[in-house]
Motif scaffolding. Structure first.
Motif, short mmCIF file in Angstrom:
data_model
loop_
_atom_site.label_atom_id
_atom_site.label_comp_id
_atom_site.label_asym_id
_atom_site.label_seq_id
_atom_site.Cartn_x
_atom_site.Cartn_y
_atom_site.Cartn_z
N ALA A 286 53.75 36.75 38.22
CA ALA A 286 54.06 38.18 38.32
C ALA A 286 55.46 38.38 38.89
O ALA A 286 55.89 37.61 39.75
CB ALA A 286 53.03 38.86 39.22
N MET A 288 57.70 40.82 41.09
CA MET A 288 57.43 41.85 42.10
C MET A 288 58.71 42.63 42.41
O MET A 288 59.82 42.12 42.27
CB MET A 288 56.92 41.19 43.39
CG MET A 288 55.72 40.31 43.23
SD MET A 288 54.29 41.19 42.62
CE MET A 288 54.08 42.39 43.92
N CYS A 293 53.99 45.37 41.59
CA CYS A 293 54.16 44.42 40.50
C CYS A 293 54.86 45.15 39.37
O CYS A 293 54.42 46.23 38.95
CB CYS A 293 52.79 43.90 40.05
SG CYS A 293 52.89 42.83 38.62
N PHE A 336 48.93 36.15 41.98
CA PHE A 336 49.75 36.91 42.93
C PHE A 336 49.88 36.20 44.28
O PHE A 336 50.56 36.69 45.17
CB PHE A 336 49.13 38.29 43.17
CG PHE A 336 49.19 39.19 41.97
CD1 PHE A 336 50.35 39.86 41.63
CD2 PHE A 336 48.07 39.37 41.16
CE1 PHE A 336 50.41 40.69 40.52
CE2 PHE A 336 48.11 40.19 40.06
CZ PHE A 336 49.29 40.85 39.72
#
Ligand SMILES: Cc1cc2nc3c(=O)[nH]c(=O)nc-3n(C[C@H](O)[C@H](O)[C@H](O)COP(=O)(O)OP(=O)(O)OC[C@H]3O[C@@H](n4cnc5c(N)ncnc54)[C@H](O)[C@@H]3O)c2cc1C
Length: 423
Positions: A286, A288, A293, A336
């Motif tokens: 992911a 960020m 996100c 994550f």
């Protein structure tokens, strides 16, 4: 690729969350590298049958157990959704399926026979299994087939009779095995293979002819889950007419025919709502921006694709399906890097007895969420502002001890999908 909401994980919780977000008019995509436990589970939606503590006492009802959880375990996924939220989620789940496909609610536990002769307490049952409910009493005929490798009536029937006696239930059970040339000729078959072939009316007629003389005083006849692979209705009705008794399926071993039917119904509902299904694709990481996100990287057709959305739903399941990963050093959430609530060390992951009434500490590991299903740290601080978490990856539940797996998936999936529309 831009969407309003991206759901990572296409098991029951992810599909329900996608349907809920799409219902509110959002552009939704599901990215999933597998089908999750939908193709393993019995087809019965367990709501909750046992308190997670050491008691082996059944029920009394899912509603009462949910009330106890609300008083005792504030972080339990059911407590986060609340009783009225759970009821709304069940209503939404049923609305995705053909009328009457599933029955049951939080006010009653339904007890069904299993393929090994145990009694399964559950919450919502598919129409194909409804006539097997054990509180109905009367005589029940269980039919197996010579050459069928994963179901045996002579094994199941006496086990079930013993289970019924132990549970003080009054149903009478009789097991019979029939020989069908078309099956034995090919060196036997599995329940799944027979389910496909039973969509053929000629074979159905042959089976009905063999079973009819065995029905006797039985008011209902149980078969393994063979009543058609895509839909059970026509096969079941045809058998009921020819046998003069109610017909039901007995939940059995994976791969699950009723689970496949349910997956088909839900995927059809998602297609009608315009949800993009990227099945077979894995989310790798992911990007960020602060606590939000921005996008996820997805392995797709041999390339890495960047996918943007305003909101994300993490529905990647537990250790079995990759939502959590187990290492010597502990359990991690790979996408994550969220903190995972877990036992203090490998030595206490499991208790020594497989059927310990307390369950196993590892089964309660997972990500902790707040009432909005945002992931939080130990102090309750929100870690990701536009990500919600649902289903098996959530901590504090014990689906195996409580018998609550698919119920939690539906309740939290619906809530995550509904709330994500606020992003
Ligand atoms: C053998 C078995 C029998 C069961 N029987 C019952 C039963 O009879 N009744 C009941 O109520 N419950 C049952 N359960 C429990 C229930 O099936 C699960 O709790 C529930 O289905 C969990 O749904 P989920 O969507 O949260 O997770 P899952 O079904 O695990 O789905 C997670 C999905 O995420 C995908 N995924 C993971 N990581 C990524 C990634 N990085 N990128 C993309 N996709 C990813 C996986 O491929 C998977 O498709 C059973 C479970 C098992 C294992």
């Amino acid at each position: 690729m831009d969407f309003d909401i991206i759901v990572v994980g296409g098991g029951l919780s992810g599909l329900i969350s996608a349907a809920a977000a799409a219902e509110a008019g959002r552009r939704v995509c599901v990215v999933s590298c597998g089908t999750g436990d939908l193709l393993n589970f019995s087809g019965c939606i367990d709501l909750i049958a046992y308190h997670p503590g050491g008691s082996t006492r059944l029920g009394p009802t899912p509603a009462e157990l949910m009330e106890r959880l609300a008083a005792e375990i504030p972080q339990h996924p059911y407590t986060l959704v609340g009783k009225s939220g759970i009821e709304r989620a069940i209503g939404f789940f049923k609305s995705l399926l053909p009328e009457g496909e599933y029955s049951g609610d939080i006010d009653r536990l339904i007890q069904l026979p299993t393929a090994i002769g145990t009694i399964k307490p559950t919450g919502l049952v598919p129409r194909s299994m409804a006539a097997g409910a054990l509180d109905q009493g009367g005589e029940m005929l269980v039919v197996g087939f010579q050459g069928l490798r994963d179901f045996s009536a002579p094994y199941m029937a006496p086990n079930l009779a013993a289970s019924l006696a132990e549970a003080q239930l009054s149903a009478v059970v009789r097991g019979e095995t029939v020989a069908v040339d078309a099956l034995s000729r090919h060196g036997g078959a599995t329940v799944g293979a027979l389910a496909r072939r039973l969509e053929d009316e000629a074979l159905l007629g042959i089976i009905a002819e063999k079973v009819r003389p065995l029905v006797g005083r039985a008011s209902r006849v149980g078969f393994p889950t063979i009543l058609g692979f895509m839909k059970d209705g026509p096969t079941r009705q045809c058998l009921e007419e020819r046998l003069g008794a109610r017909v039901f399926e007995i939940p059995g071993l994976p791969p699950s025919v009723p689970g496949q039917r349910l997956a088909n119904h839900i995927q059809n509902a998602l297609n009608r709502r315009g949800v993009c299904l990227m099945l077979g694709d894995r989310a790798l990481g992911a990007q960020m921006e602060g606590q939000k996100c921005r996008s996820i990287r997805v392995a797709r057709h041999g390339q890495i694709t960047e996918m943007n959305a305003r909101g994300f739903i993490l529905a990647t399941g537990g250790i079995r399906n990759g939502g959590l990963q187990a290492f010597r050093s502990g359990i991690r959430e790979p996408l994550f890097g969220l903190p995972v609530r877990q036992p203090s060390g490998r030595g206490v992951w499991f208790r020594s007895s497989l059927f310990d009434p307390e369950g196993h500490p590892l089964d309660r590991a997972g990500v902790t969420a707040n009432v909005d299903l945002h992931p939080v740290d130990e102090e309750g601080r929100i870690l990701l502002e536009n990500v919600r978490v649902c289903g098996r990856i959530l901590a504090w539940q014990d689906p195996f001890k409580e018998k609550s797996g698919s119920g939690v998936a539906i309740a939290t999936g619906y809530k995550a999908g509904t709330l994500s529309t606020m992003e």
